[in-house]
Design a protein around this motif. Structure first.
Motif, PDB file in Angstrom:
ATOM      1  N   ALA A 184      36.982  33.658  10.233  1.00  0.00           N
ATOM      2  CA  ALA A 184      36.218  34.868   9.906  1.00  0.00           C
ATOM      3  C   ALA A 184      34.746  34.689  10.240  1.00  0.00           C
ATOM      4  O   ALA A 184      34.085  35.623  10.694  1.00  0.00           O
ATOM      5  CB  ALA A 184      36.394  35.198   8.422  1.00  0.00           C
ATOM      6  N   ARG A 185      34.234  33.466  10.021  1.00  0.00           N
ATOM      7  CA  ARG A 185      32.823  33.228  10.318  1.00  0.00           C
ATOM      8  C   ARG A 185      32.561  33.236  11.826  1.00  0.00           C
ATOM      9  O   ARG A 185      31.532  33.708  12.295  1.00  0.00           O
ATOM     10  CB  ARG A 185      32.390  31.889   9.718  1.00  0.00           C
ATOM     11  CG  ARG A 185      31.980  31.974   8.254  1.00  0.00           C
ATOM     12  CD  ARG A 185      31.165  30.747   7.870  1.00  0.00           C
ATOM     13  NE  ARG A 185      31.922  29.528   8.025  1.00  0.00           N
ATOM     14  CZ  ARG A 185      32.664  28.984   7.072  1.00  0.00           C
ATOM     15  NH1 ARG A 185      32.749  29.577   5.896  1.00  0.00           N
ATOM     16  NH2 ARG A 185      33.318  27.863   7.282  1.00  0.00           N
ATOM     17  N   GLU A 186      33.512  32.668  12.603  1.00  0.00           N
ATOM     18  CA  GLU A 186      33.281  32.540  14.032  1.00  0.00           C
ATOM     19  C   GLU A 186      33.679  33.784  14.818  1.00  0.00           C
ATOM     20  O   GLU A 186      33.437  33.863  16.013  1.00  0.00           O
ATOM     21  CB  GLU A 186      34.056  31.337  14.559  1.00  0.00           C
ATOM     22  CG  GLU A 186      33.508  30.027  14.007  1.00  0.00           C
ATOM     23  CD  GLU A 186      34.157  28.825  14.657  1.00  0.00           C
ATOM     24  OE1 GLU A 186      34.973  29.029  15.569  1.00  0.00           O
ATOM     25  OE2 GLU A 186      33.824  27.700  14.251  1.00  0.00           O
ATOM     26  N   ALA A 187      34.331  34.750  14.147  1.00  0.00           N
ATOM     27  CA  ALA A 187      34.720  35.981  14.831  1.00  0.00           C
ATOM     28  C   ALA A 187      34.263  37.190  14.041  1.00  0.00           C
ATOM     29  O   ALA A 187      35.075  37.996  13.589  1.00  0.00           O
ATOM     30  CB  ALA A 187      36.237  36.008  15.030  1.00  0.00           C
ATOM     31  N   PRO A 188      32.938  37.376  13.863  1.00  0.00           N
ATOM     32  CA  PRO A 188      32.439  38.486  13.051  1.00  0.00           C
ATOM     33  C   PRO A 188      32.654  39.840  13.712  1.00  0.00           C
ATOM     34  O   PRO A 188      32.653  40.867  13.057  1.00  0.00           O
ATOM     35  CB  PRO A 188      30.936  38.178  12.925  1.00  0.00           C
ATOM     36  CG  PRO A 188      30.623  37.355  14.137  1.00  0.00           C
ATOM     37  CD  PRO A 188      31.848  36.569  14.437  1.00  0.00           C
ATOM     38  N   GLY A 189      32.876  39.851  15.028  1.00  0.00           N
ATOM     39  CA  GLY A 189      32.971  41.144  15.715  1.00  0.00           C
ATOM     40  C   GLY A 189      34.381  41.704  15.779  1.00  0.00           C
ATOM     41  O   GLY A 189      34.613  42.747  16.381  1.00  0.00           O
ATOM     42  N   VAL A 190      35.374  41.043  15.161  1.00  0.00           N
ATOM     43  CA  VAL A 190      36.757  41.521  15.210  1.00  0.00           C
ATOM     44  C   VAL A 190      36.869  42.807  14.402  1.00  0.00           C
ATOM     45  O   VAL A 190      36.381  42.903  13.280  1.00  0.00           O
ATOM     46  CB  VAL A 190      37.704  40.440  14.646  1.00  0.00           C
ATOM     47  CG1 VAL A 190      39.117  40.964  14.590  1.00  0.00           C
ATOM     48  CG2 VAL A 190      37.616  39.185  15.489  1.00  0.00           C
ATOM     49  N   ASP A 191      37.518  43.825  14.940  1.00  0.00           N
ATOM     50  CA  ASP A 191      37.684  45.083  14.205  1.00  0.00           C
ATOM     51  C   ASP A 191      39.146  45.515  14.281  1.00  0.00           C
ATOM     52  O   ASP A 191      39.994  44.851  14.867  1.00  0.00           O
ATOM     53  CB  ASP A 191      36.747  46.156  14.777  1.00  0.00           C
ATOM     54  CG  ASP A 191      36.880  46.271  16.283  1.00  0.00           C
ATOM     55  OD1 ASP A 191      37.806  45.627  16.827  1.00  0.00           O
ATOM     56  OD2 ASP A 191      36.084  46.987  16.906  1.00  0.00           O
ATOM     57  N   GLY A 192      39.447  46.668  13.633  1.00  0.00           N
ATOM     58  CA  GLY A 192      40.801  47.172  13.633  1.00  0.00           C
ATOM     59  C   GLY A 192      41.655  46.521  12.554  1.00  0.00           C
ATOM     60  O   GLY A 192      41.137  45.908  11.608  1.00  0.00           O
TER      61      GLY A 192
ATOM     62  N   ALA B 233      41.031  42.909  11.680  1.00  0.00           N
ATOM     63  CA  ALA B 233      39.853  42.629  10.859  1.00  0.00           C
ATOM     64  C   ALA B 233      40.182  42.736   9.374  1.00  0.00           C
ATOM     65  O   ALA B 233      39.746  41.911   8.563  1.00  0.00           O
ATOM     66  CB  ALA B 233      38.725  43.586  11.221  1.00  0.00           C
ATOM     67  N   ASP B 234      40.967  43.787   8.974  1.00  0.00           N
ATOM     68  CA  ASP B 234      41.337  43.946   7.554  1.00  0.00           C
ATOM     69  C   ASP B 234      42.189  42.775   7.087  1.00  0.00           C
ATOM     70  O   ASP B 234      41.989  42.221   6.002  1.00  0.00           O
ATOM     71  CB  ASP B 234      42.101  45.257   7.362  1.00  0.00           C
ATOM     72  CG  ASP B 234      41.223  46.465   7.670  1.00  0.00           C
ATOM     73  OD1 ASP B 234      39.975  46.312   7.593  1.00  0.00           O
ATOM     74  OD2 ASP B 234      41.771  47.519   8.008  1.00  0.00           O
ATOM     75  N   THR B 235      43.158  42.383   7.922  1.00  0.00           N
ATOM     76  CA  THR B 235      44.021  41.247   7.544  1.00  0.00           C
ATOM     77  C   THR B 235      43.202  39.971   7.424  1.00  0.00           C
ATOM     78  O   THR B 235      43.371  39.182   6.477  1.00  0.00           O
ATOM     79  CB  THR B 235      45.117  41.052   8.611  1.00  0.00           C
ATOM     80  OG1 THR B 235      45.818  42.275   8.773  1.00  0.00           O
ATOM     81  CG2 THR B 235      46.071  39.956   8.201  1.00  0.00           C
ATOM     82  N   LEU B 236      42.283  39.789   8.378  1.00  0.00           N
ATOM     83  CA  LEU B 236      41.444  38.582   8.353  1.00  0.00           C
ATOM     84  C   LEU B 236      40.556  38.563   7.112  1.00  0.00           C
ATOM     85  O   LEU B 236      40.387  37.517   6.463  1.00  0.00           O
ATOM     86  CB  LEU B 236      40.579  38.553   9.618  1.00  0.00           C
ATOM     87  CG  LEU B 236      39.845  37.249   9.912  1.00  0.00           C
ATOM     88  CD1 LEU B 236      40.829  36.114  10.103  1.00  0.00           C
ATOM     89  CD2 LEU B 236      38.969  37.406  11.160  1.00  0.00           C
ATOM     90  N   ALA B 237      39.999  39.738   6.744  1.00  0.00           N
ATOM     91  CA  ALA B 237      39.134  39.807   5.563  1.00  0.00           C
ATOM     92  C   ALA B 237      39.925  39.511   4.299  1.00  0.00           C
ATOM     93  O   ALA B 237      39.440  38.813   3.396  1.00  0.00           O
ATOM     94  CB  ALA B 237      38.472  41.174   5.484  1.00  0.00           C
ATOM     95  N   ARG B 238      41.176  40.064   4.204  1.00  0.00           N
ATOM     96  CA  ARG B 238      42.000  39.814   3.000  1.00  0.00           C
ATOM     97  C   ARG B 238      42.362  38.333   2.895  1.00  0.00           C
ATOM     98  O   ARG B 238      42.304  37.742   1.821  1.00  0.00           O
ATOM     99  CB  ARG B 238      43.266  40.673   3.056  1.00  0.00           C
ATOM    100  CG  ARG B 238      43.055  42.132   2.664  1.00  0.00           C
ATOM    101  CD  ARG B 238      44.399  42.793   2.353  1.00  0.00           C
ATOM    102  NE  ARG B 238      45.280  42.790   3.507  1.00  0.00           N
ATOM    103  CZ  ARG B 238      45.277  43.726   4.457  1.00  0.00           C
ATOM    104  NH1 ARG B 238      44.454  44.758   4.365  1.00  0.00           N
ATOM    105  NH2 ARG B 238      46.107  43.657   5.484  1.00  0.00           N
ATOM    106  N   ASP B 239      42.739  37.753   4.050  1.00  0.00           N
ATOM    107  CA  ASP B 239      43.091  36.321   4.027  1.00  0.00           C
ATOM    108  C   ASP B 239      41.888  35.469   3.642  1.00  0.00           C
ATOM    109  O   ASP B 239      42.010  34.479   2.915  1.00  0.00           O
ATOM    110  CB  ASP B 239      43.605  35.893   5.405  1.00  0.00           C
ATOM    111  CG  ASP B 239      44.976  36.473   5.696  1.00  0.00           C
ATOM    112  OD1 ASP B 239      45.615  36.949   4.727  1.00  0.00           O
ATOM    113  OD2 ASP B 239      45.385  36.475   6.870  1.00  0.00           O
TER     114      ASP B 239
END
Length: 302
Positions: A7-15, A18-24
């Motif tokens: 999450a830190r190294e891929a701040p620009g991921v969206d869609g 991005a929600d799944t990554l934020a929850r994890d």
């Protein structure tokens, strides 16, 4: 790689990703917090609570908030002398440790690994002996009829025994011997990590051995030297046993005054104010060095 690192190294991921990554990432933070909770509670009980109580005692006098204990540190000459003596002895011991420890660490770093390991054992060996035993050994060696004075008189270097104990001389000698390994070990680790090719490259470019050491080796060894300096100076500020025995009451340091206030006068407020001054001084020292060198890097923490 953990979800937090992704999450830190891929701040620009969206869609949706991005929600799944934020929850994890949030779930991983909660799990890490849960695992750290027992340690945090333990640190709070054993460190934060006692230190907080120390600060509280230092600002309370006769059940009322007061700065009388701190005023005493500034106004009473005895306290000013003790604080000055503590700083003076700490600086002196640290400087002597550098003068003795840097050449020793440099020699060990230049030796083949097997010989260097034997040298390190000699450096570490005193740490395996009890502090009280080492201090009494110096008391025996430095006393009026001890081995050192006997040699000096027999060799004609002194007309009569020199007072080497129960004064600042004995205190500094004993503290230097006990604290020297704390400077040599981080310094040796720092020197051993220096690539010899750097010095060879400087020599190949025409630098003399002294210039190559001064401009290449010495700057690269500064992190280890600073870590050793910090360890020795901070330990000196709170040293008790050696100054109490080798100083003979003539070299009075802060730790001895704290002990006297607590055990003789039951003056917890006065002792707490002295301890807080030491604690804040060390904290300020760490803050200054952190701005210059970044403290975690000095101890090899990335």
């Amino acid at each position: 790689m953990s979800t937090l690192e992704i999450a830190r190294e891929a701040p620009g991921v969206d869609g949706p990703n991005a929600d799944t990554l934020a929850r994890d990432a949030a779930r991983e933070r909660r799990r890490l917090l849960g695992l750290s909770l027992p340690a945090l509670v333990l640190v709070g009980l054993l460190l934060v609570l006692p230190v907080g109580w120390l600060f509280y005692l230092s600002v309370v006098d006769q059940d009322a908030y007061s700065l009388v204990h701190y005023q005493r540190l500034v106004q009473e000459p005895a306290y000013v002398t003790i604080l000055w003596n503590t700083v003076k002895v700490s600086v002196l011991v640290t400087v002597i440790c550098v003068l003795l420890g840097y050449p020793l660490a440099y020699l060990l770093a230049q030796l083949p690994p097997r010989a260097a390991n034997l040298g390190l054992i000699v450096v570490i060996l005193p740490l395996w002996t009890a502090l009280l035993v080492r201090t009494y050994a110096w008391l025996v060696l430095l006393q009026r009829r001890g081995l050192v004075n006997t040699l000096l008189v027999n060799l004609g270097l002194a007309a009569e025994p020199i007072p080497l104990v129960h004064n600042m001389t004995g205190t500094v000698i004993g503290m230097t011997h006990i604290l020297l390994p704390f400077l040599v070990l981080p310094l040796y680790a720092s020197m051993r990590a220096i690539d010899p090719d750097y010095v060879r490259a400087a020599a190949g470019l025409g630098a003399s051995p002294i210039r190559a050491f001064r401009q290449v080796f010495l700057p690269l060894s500064l992190p280890g030297l600073t870590a050793g300096l910090l360890l020795v100076f901070v330990l000196c500020l709170g040293f008790y046993v050696t100054p109490a025995l080798l100083g003979g009451g003539k070299t009075y340091l802060v730790a001895m005054k704290i002990e006297q206030n607590v055990n003789t006068y039951f003056a917890w407020g006065a002792s707490s104010s002295l301890a807080v001054v030491l604690l804040v001084s060390v904290g300020l020292l760490f803050a200054v060095l952190h701005r210059v060198f970044a403290i975690p890097r000095l101890f090899g923490i990335r």
